[in-house]
Design a protein around this motif. Structure first.
Motif, PDB file in Angstrom:
ATOM      1  N   LEU A 210      -0.527   7.595  19.191  1.00 11.83           N
ATOM      2  CA  LEU A 210      -1.324   7.796  20.395  1.00 11.83           C
ATOM      3  C   LEU A 210      -1.291   9.239  20.885  1.00 11.83           C
ATOM      4  O   LEU A 210      -2.218   9.694  21.561  1.00 11.83           O
ATOM      5  N   VAL A 211      -0.246   9.944  20.518  1.00 14.16           N
ATOM      6  CA  VAL A 211      -0.071  11.308  21.010  1.00 14.16           C
ATOM      7  C   VAL A 211      -0.949  12.298  20.256  1.00 14.16           C
ATOM      8  O   VAL A 211      -1.481  13.245  20.843  1.00 14.16           O
ATOM      9  N   THR A 212      -1.144  12.087  18.963  1.00 15.30           N
ATOM     10  CA  THR A 212      -1.815  13.090  18.135  1.00 15.30           C
ATOM     11  C   THR A 212      -3.091  12.590  17.461  1.00 15.30           C
ATOM     12  O   THR A 212      -3.943  13.396  17.085  1.00 15.30           O
ATOM     13  N   ASP A 213      -3.248  11.283  17.271  1.00 15.98           N
ATOM     14  CA  ASP A 213      -4.392  10.760  16.521  1.00 15.98           C
ATOM     15  C   ASP A 213      -5.593  10.501  17.423  1.00 15.98           C
ATOM     16  O   ASP A 213      -5.460  10.340  18.637  1.00 15.98           O
ATOM     17  N   GLN A 214      -6.753  10.401  16.788  1.00 11.85           N
ATOM     18  CA  GLN A 214      -7.997  10.240  17.515  1.00 11.85           C
ATOM     19  C   GLN A 214      -8.457   8.776  17.508  1.00 11.85           C
ATOM     20  O   GLN A 214      -7.850   7.914  16.878  1.00 11.85           O
ATOM     21  N   SER A 215      -9.568   8.525  18.185  1.00 13.89           N
ATOM     22  CA  SER A 215     -10.181   7.198  18.170  1.00 13.89           C
ATOM     23  C   SER A 215     -10.683   6.887  16.767  1.00 13.89           C
ATOM     24  O   SER A 215     -11.136   7.779  16.049  1.00 13.89           O
ATOM     25  N   PHE A 216     -10.606   5.632  16.363  1.00 13.95           N
ATOM     26  CA  PHE A 216     -11.021   5.265  15.011  1.00 13.95           C
ATOM     27  C   PHE A 216     -12.050   4.133  14.986  1.00 13.95           C
ATOM     28  O   PHE A 216     -12.459   3.690  13.913  1.00 13.95           O
ATOM     29  N   ASN A 217     -12.474   3.644  16.159  1.00  9.56           N
ATOM     30  CA  ASN A 217     -13.498   2.603  16.204  1.00  9.56           C
ATOM     31  C   ASN A 217     -13.933   2.429  17.661  1.00  9.56           C
ATOM     32  O   ASN A 217     -13.379   3.058  18.568  1.00  9.56           O
ATOM     33  N   GLU A 218     -14.905   1.559  17.875  1.00  8.76           N
ATOM     34  CA  GLU A 218     -15.288   1.174  19.234  1.00  8.76           C
ATOM     35  C   GLU A 218     -14.850  -0.267  19.446  1.00  8.76           C
ATOM     36  O   GLU A 218     -15.124  -1.134  18.617  1.00  8.76           O
ATOM     37  N   PHE A 219     -14.174  -0.522  20.580  1.00  2.00           N
ATOM     38  CA  PHE A 219     -13.520  -1.810  20.794  1.00  2.00           C
ATOM     39  C   PHE A 219     -14.066  -2.526  22.017  1.00  2.00           C
ATOM     40  O   PHE A 219     -14.529  -1.902  22.972  1.00  2.00           O
ATOM     41  N   ASN A 220     -13.960  -3.856  21.958  1.00  2.00           N
ATOM     42  CA  ASN A 220     -14.299  -4.689  23.112  1.00  2.00           C
ATOM     43  C   ASN A 220     -13.100  -4.865  24.032  1.00  2.00           C
ATOM     44  O   ASN A 220     -13.264  -5.068  25.238  1.00  2.00           O
ATOM     45  N   VAL A 221     -11.901  -4.829  23.457  1.00  2.14           N
ATOM     46  CA  VAL A 221     -10.664  -4.965  24.233  1.00  2.14           C
ATOM     47  C   VAL A 221      -9.623  -4.010  23.665  1.00  2.14           C
ATOM     48  O   VAL A 221      -9.484  -3.896  22.442  1.00  2.14           O
ATOM     49  N   ILE A 222      -8.908  -3.327  24.532  1.00  2.00           N
ATOM     50  CA  ILE A 222      -7.753  -2.522  24.125  1.00  2.00           C
ATOM     51  C   ILE A 222      -6.540  -2.991  24.914  1.00  2.00           C
ATOM     52  O   ILE A 222      -6.558  -3.004  26.144  1.00  2.00           O
ATOM     53  N   PHE A 223      -5.492  -3.398  24.205  1.00  2.00           N
ATOM     54  CA  PHE A 223      -4.200  -3.745  24.785  1.00  2.00           C
ATOM     55  C   PHE A 223      -3.259  -2.576  24.584  1.00  2.00           C
ATOM     56  O   PHE A 223      -3.053  -2.116  23.462  1.00  2.00           O
ATOM     57  N   CYS A 224      -2.667  -2.080  25.648  1.00  2.00           N
ATOM     58  CA  CYS A 224      -1.599  -1.088  25.553  1.00  2.00           C
ATOM     59  C   CYS A 224      -0.671  -1.335  26.730  1.00  2.00           C
ATOM     60  O   CYS A 224      -0.796  -0.718  27.786  1.00  2.00           O
ATOM     61  N   ARG A 225       0.272  -2.242  26.557  1.00  2.00           N
ATOM     62  CA  ARG A 225       1.076  -2.716  27.663  1.00  2.00           C
ATOM     63  C   ARG A 225       2.503  -2.184  27.563  1.00  2.00           C
ATOM     64  O   ARG A 225       3.177  -2.350  26.555  1.00  2.00           O
ATOM     65  N   ASN A 226       2.944  -1.530  28.630  1.00  2.00           N
ATOM     66  CA  ASN A 226       4.312  -1.019  28.726  1.00  2.00           C
ATOM     67  C   ASN A 226       4.616   0.013  27.642  1.00  2.00           C
ATOM     68  O   ASN A 226       5.701   0.038  27.072  1.00  2.00           O
TER      69      ASN A 226
END
Length: 284
Positions: A210-226
């Motif tokens: 998450l710190v260095t890489d870019q987006s790789f698709n278009e999403f309907n839902v993104i989970f990033c919890r804690n």
């Protein structure tokens, strides 16, 4: 590592230690590409300390030398620097709200793409797979499960978990409005369980930073919890921007209970789906 006494000598020690830690993080980034430089300082300092004690390294400077010359030492240290605390259907009310408020929306799409960013050992990924199966959505869904840590990705991909955790996971599942018997989804073998392959077939596991890489698709839902609770403000802003760019219009962002979009540059681009849960819909 010393905490410092607070007097002149203590402040000098704390300053020297901070320089050492910053040099260690810079060395890890420049040598291996793992970027921890914008993680919250107190948190990363604690984790480095745990790793040093486990690896029997007395000074941060000594750890710098080890990780620069021995990639295996870096991999061992990463076990302590990356936090992997998760469970299936963690925060059942959150998953219950997801079923009630987000699932009906997902039924309107011909195809569904869901990203679990920082998926750790995969418990929440499997939780999502179970929900999608029970709601008749799994066959048109693709779940992308990513993490910086290759070892936890291998564990997640195995679908194998300790048997002793199933009692807690079962309670979480029931409280999240599960539709079946939780034991229907796995088979037990001695002190471990393995989840059914039918839950894994539409999951793509991949390393992503998450710190260095870019987006790789278009999403309907993104989970990033804690995950972002361990980042400083600069890195949080970077990740919020990544998620905003990766969500399709009306896509849903799911955060942990101690995280928020408040004060981010994209705060006004979302609406809260449920006031008591960290579920947000992208509106612009």
């Amino acid at each position: 590592m010393n905490e410092g006494s607070g007097g002149p000598a203590g402040k000098d020690t704390a300053e020297r230690e901070r320089i050492e830690i910053e040099l260690l993080l810079e060395a890890i980034f420049r040598r291996y590409g793992y970027d921890f430089r914008n993680y919250a300082y107190d948190s990363i300092k604690r984790r480095i300390g745990h790793g040093m004690r486990a690896l029997r390294c007395e000074t941060v400077s000594g750890m710098i030398e080890q990780v620069l010359h021995d990639p295996l030492q870096l991999q061992k240290l990463l076990r302590y620097m990356v936090v992997n605390v998760t469970e299936m259907f963690r925060d059942p009310a959150f998953f219950r709200t997801f079923r009630e408020k987000v699932v009906p929306f997902l039924h309107t799409y011909p195809h569904i793409r869901i990203w679990h960013a920082g998926c750790s050992t995969g418990e929440e990924v499997l939780s999502m797979a179970i929900i999608l199966q029970e709601e008749g959505l799994y066959e048109k869904a693709r779940i992308y499960a990513t993490d910086i840590d290759q070892e936890v990705l291998r564990q997640a991909q195995s679908g194998i978990f300790p048997l002793h955790k199933m009692q807690q996971y079962t309670q979480n599942y029931i409280q999240s409005s599960g539709r079946k018997s939780f034991s229907d989804y796995y088979s037990a073998d001695y002190d471990a369980v393995i989840f059914k392959p039918s839950l894994m077939k539409n999951i793509v596991f991949a390393q992503h930073n998450l710190v260095t890489d870019q987006s790789f698709n278009e999403f309907n839902v993104i989970f990033c919890r804690n995950v972002m609770i361990y980042f400083n403000k600069t890195l949080q802003s970077r990740v919020h921007r990544l998620f905003y760019e990766s969500l399709g219009m009306f896509g849903v962002l799911a955060l942990g209970d101690r995280e928020s979009i408040r004060f981010s540059e994209h705060e006004n681009c979302y609406e809260a789906i449920e006031p008591n849960e960290k579920l947000y819909r992208k509106l612009r």
